[in-house]
Design a protein around this motif. Structure first.
Motif, short mmCIF file in Angstrom:
data_model
loop_
_atom_site.label_atom_id
_atom_site.label_comp_id
_atom_site.label_asym_id
_atom_site.label_seq_id
_atom_site.Cartn_x
_atom_site.Cartn_y
_atom_site.Cartn_z
N ARG A 130 99.84 35.66 68.39
CA ARG A 130 100.63 35.61 69.63
C ARG A 130 100.17 36.78 70.50
NH1 ARG A 130 103.42 37.48 65.50
NH2 ARG A 130 104.56 39.43 65.64
N VAL A 131 100.37 36.64 71.79
CA VAL A 131 100.05 37.71 72.73
C VAL A 131 101.30 38.56 72.93
CG1 VAL A 131 99.37 38.27 75.10
CG2 VAL A 131 98.24 36.39 73.89
N ALA A 190 88.02 35.69 67.28
CA ALA A 190 88.36 34.64 66.32
C ALA A 190 89.79 34.79 65.82
CB ALA A 190 87.40 34.66 65.14
N LEU A 191 90.37 35.99 65.97
CA LEU A 191 91.76 36.21 65.55
C LEU A 191 92.72 35.32 66.33
CD1 LEU A 191 91.71 40.11 65.31
CD2 LEU A 191 91.74 38.48 63.40
N ARG A 192 92.32 34.91 67.52
CA ARG A 192 93.18 34.04 68.34
C ARG A 192 93.40 32.67 67.72
NH1 ARG A 192 90.67 35.42 74.34
NH2 ARG A 192 91.16 37.62 74.26
N ASP A 193 92.56 32.32 66.75
CA ASP A 193 92.68 31.01 66.09
C ASP A 193 93.62 31.04 64.89
OD1 ASP A 193 90.86 29.96 67.91
OD2 ASP A 193 89.15 30.41 66.61
N GLY A 225 101.05 42.67 61.74
CA GLY A 225 100.87 43.81 62.62
C GLY A 225 100.31 43.42 63.97
N ARG A 226 99.59 44.36 64.61
CA ARG A 226 99.06 44.08 65.94
C ARG A 226 97.75 44.80 66.17
NH1 ARG A 226 103.25 46.11 70.14
NH2 ARG A 226 101.53 46.37 71.56
N LEU A 227 96.96 44.25 67.11
CA LEU A 227 95.69 44.84 67.52
C LEU A 227 95.69 44.91 69.04
CD1 LEU A 227 92.67 45.68 67.41
CD2 LEU A 227 92.11 43.24 67.23
N ALA A 228 95.53 46.12 69.57
CA ALA A 228 95.42 46.31 71.01
C ALA A 228 93.97 46.68 71.32
CB ALA A 228 96.36 47.41 71.48
N ASP A 241 97.34 43.94 76.91
CA ASP A 241 97.97 42.94 76.05
C ASP A 241 97.44 43.13 74.63
OD1 ASP A 241 99.19 41.86 78.29
OD2 ASP A 241 97.84 40.12 78.41
N ALA A 242 98.31 42.94 73.65
CA ALA A 242 97.91 43.10 72.25
C ALA A 242 97.93 41.74 71.56
CB ALA A 242 98.85 44.07 71.54
N PHE A 243 97.16 41.65 70.48
CA PHE A 243 97.20 40.49 69.60
C PHE A 243 98.28 40.78 68.57
CE2 PHE A 243 92.35 39.42 69.90
CZ PHE A 243 92.45 39.30 71.27
#
Length: 138
Positions: free
Chosen positions: A132-133, A124-127, A22-25, A15-17
């Motif tokens: 989104r996932v 912390a990026l989840r905040d 953009g995105r982070l995997a 799953d990526a952020f």
């Protein structure tokens, strides 16, 4: 580590952020494969996009440019921004707690591999409000 398959991870398999920029995997992290001292993964930045100035208190970061071209800012010892053009093969060291930002200035996608030590600041990026996932495989 009991599962040898978790030692070989492709970005498409986790799953990526996802963010507006953009995105982070995460391909290496305690929750992915039990990494204890660092975490890391692949960042994809579309043309004209980048992550805003931020820092990771208590953590160092390595940014390796896989492909694309951009501008990387990292603060110096006095807190002054130092910006350089970066491209494939460039390694950027972000000292502990320093503010930094990345902008894709090229005509195509920019891909980075990032490493955080110790593991954890990427959580912390989840905040962030645009977090989104992105399910594995997408």
């Amino acid at each position: 580590m009991s599962d040898p398959n978790k030692m070989f991870v492709y970005p498409k398999d986790v799953d990526a952020f996802g963010f507006d920029w953009g995105r982070l995997a995460l391909t290496v992290a305690p929750e992915v494969n039990g990494a204890a001292r660092f975490s890391g993964g692949v960042v994809d930045l579309p043309p004209g996009q980048g992550h805003a100035r931020h820092n990771h208190p208590g953590a160092e970061e390595i940014i390796f440019v896989i492909s694309g071209h951009g501008e990387q800012m990292v603060e110096d010892d006095q807190g002054n921004p130092v910006t350089r053009k970066v491209g494939p093969g460039c390694t950027v060291f972000v000292p502990e707690s320093r503010f930094h930002s990345t902008l894709n200035t090229g005509p195509g996608p920019m891909q980075l591999f990032v490493v955080y030590s110790p593991a954890g600041p990427e959580l912390a990026l989840r905040d962030l409000p645009d977090f989104r996932v992105i399910p594995a495989g997408n």
